[in-house]
Design an enzyme around this catalytic site. Sequence first.
Site, short mmCIF file in Angstrom:
data_model
loop_
_atom_site.label_atom_id
_atom_site.label_comp_id
_atom_site.label_asym_id
_atom_site.label_seq_id
_atom_site.Cartn_x
_atom_site.Cartn_y
_atom_site.Cartn_z
N THR A 666 2.38 3.93 -10.90
CA THR A 666 3.46 3.13 -10.18
C THR A 666 2.92 3.54 -8.65
OG1 THR A 666 5.02 5.28 -10.19
CG2 THR A 666 5.22 3.37 -11.70
N GLU A 736 5.72 2.86 1.94
CA GLU A 736 5.63 1.97 3.12
C GLU A 736 3.93 2.57 3.71
OE1 GLU A 736 9.19 1.19 5.60
OE2 GLU A 736 9.68 2.96 4.16
#
Length: 769
Positions: A666, A736
């Site tokens: 992930t 991010e």
Amino acid sequence: MSIIQDAAQKAMQLAIDLAPERWLPGGTPDPLMRKHGLIGAAVSRIDGPLKVRGQARFAAEIPLETMVYAALVYSSVARARIAMLDTALAEAAPGVCLVMTHRNAPRMAPPPLFMSQPKAAGASDLPVMQDDEIRWNGQAVALVLADTQEQADHAASLVRVTYETLPAVTSFADARTRARPPENILGAPTRIEIGDAEAALAGAAFQVDSAYSTPRHNHNAIELHAATVAWEGDTLIVHDSTQMVNATAWSLSQVFGIEETQVRVRSPYVGGGFGGKGLWDHQILAAAASKLAGRPVRIMLSREGVYRIVGGRTQTEQRVAIGANADGTLAALIHTGVAAMTQHNAMPEQFSFPARHLYAAEAFKVAQEVADMDMLVNTFMRAPGESIGTFALECAIDELAEAMRLDPIELRRRIEPEKDPISGHGFSSRHLLKAYADGAERFGWDARSATPGTRREGEWLIGMGVATATYPYYRMPGSVARIRLTADGRVIVSTAAHEMGMGTATVQAQHVAERLGVPFERVTFDYGDTDLPSGSMAGGSSQTASIAGAIIAAHEKLVPELLKLAGNDSPLAGLTPDDVEARDAGLGRRGDPERHESYVSILQRARREELVCEAPGPMPLETQKYSMHSYGAQFCEVRVNAVTGETRVSRFLGSFDCGRILNPKTAASQFRGGIIMGLGLALTEETLFDERSGRIMNPSLAEYHVPVHLDVPRIDVIWTDIADPHSPLGARGIGEIGITGVGAAVANAVYNATGKRIRDLPITLDKLL
Ligand code: MOS
């Protein structure tokens, strides 16, 4: 979002200074941070099969009895009063049950502005359809409800509106003449000066001083913004697509003047958020219309609708000036600039944040201003500020390296700080130079020619560039976790968290299985529903740490409860929580394989069906004590066509230092996704804003160019996997950081290929010819 954290932390400042180190969360490192097993395993996403089979129900896929469909009518002027609003044709159209305008909309309070209060979710605090005033080009002026979406869309096209236009500020150049410093930048100071940076710059042996500009960007999640809403008496049920269920529920309760407990928000699946899935006008309008019509309402924005009423990244102009001494250390670092904003939101786009923490310099000047425009409010968009701030800063570093005839990685070695250059705090964990070294080796940085324009294959000029990636570590207060152990051996952990594709549920199930010593299959992670214990928002790359902090706190309550239940007839009799560890689906004495009792046995002997413990995560004091950031080094190879100016990214590597990587599968996906958005930022994405009318001119995926498969090369991602001793699980945020530094890595590679410095994003071929 850090303003809340900031305020809470300021209140705690005295206590922190007096507290012994071990009292600090993270002061005693989380023992799991070095444990291998499920943590660090490439577990596939739990929600994957459901999504592949189409069994995951998204917000616009919830069927409700007697439901009607909504369509919006958007204003076509930036500032005006509505002169005429004729809904007669729309009302008479087939299937229509309601046309709502400011004339018949229920009275509603304006949404509480994000960061004004802990659970405020409003992207703006403008009233929603309460008067005849138009405040941006695209504002909803009418909502139509009909039996089908097609009927609603058709009827919406029949609404007639004329305007009495008012003067509007729609030119950035014009707005800039009245630029103002915002009160703060997400709770941080707007302006920081250390020494006399301008004087130090003027006297420095080497200087660069350049202006950079970045355009507006729009959110383009695969799943359009949508909500299915219903009133059950005075209770509002919202099936939403959101990164903030609790904040949405509280804010809607304020808008409608009801109790927070009268709003239930569910959002189990989010088809991409990136900062854009918060509270916008569409959920409020759908709830209002549902109230008027007395029927459940589904609203799903069209792609154009998302551009009209959901804000994105704003436009900036930035100056970066750096003065270097002969030995390569920095005499001055200046990063200033201005961002377009409205007076109704709280998002000044923190492009100056990276310069506050990345490099050592003798003098600093870091300051931001905002220029107020009459436009849709801008909002968070994956690494808001940092993504475009690193574009300017990291291009300037490259320009300085060029001026000094230094390898850009070597320059970064010389300016690596020992402690945070602004706050003076030590770094919790920082291995940026290792990320550079590992990345350089893997990417083959040695093959780069230092002289631009010297590698060519036929028409293609080839270049390599590098840039630093960075994003702050945040851990949000207010996250509560509940752990439920059942007598049949299951563990159910719940918190109102969010899964927008990044692997939240999977990674926390891995975490819980490891923390409690139970098989992964026995763990269920419940999230995405305000009926669960309050969760933190999915934002600021903070959710994993925020949830983990709460789970640790709940687990710390669970262990003594279990020992109490186990009692004197247990092999655990007489042991304290410090004596035991979780293993083999139960508790055991540390270092003693004989003394152990399973959770099932403890519960069954005590004749208990279940044991439930709930706790909030502790305050994020670690960020007061340490400078905490994720880091990375982005390596890019481009091929620029010498004839057409077309730029193709041929290779990309991200080398990250983000603490412990909890799930490589992930995580790699998060990094790659960020990098792909970064490629869009570098080369193709640009919201075209008509400065005459304030109208967004390219509100579609045909005209707003996000990277597609053919634009994306193989992206290699690696990481240091060095645990941060001051965060839960040793992990820092990864959501991010992937986008940060990419713009500069591409621009620096383009320079290396062509000798042309493009300081204005996106780097389109017209700028290279
Ligand atoms: Mo992120 S832009 O804080 O969802």
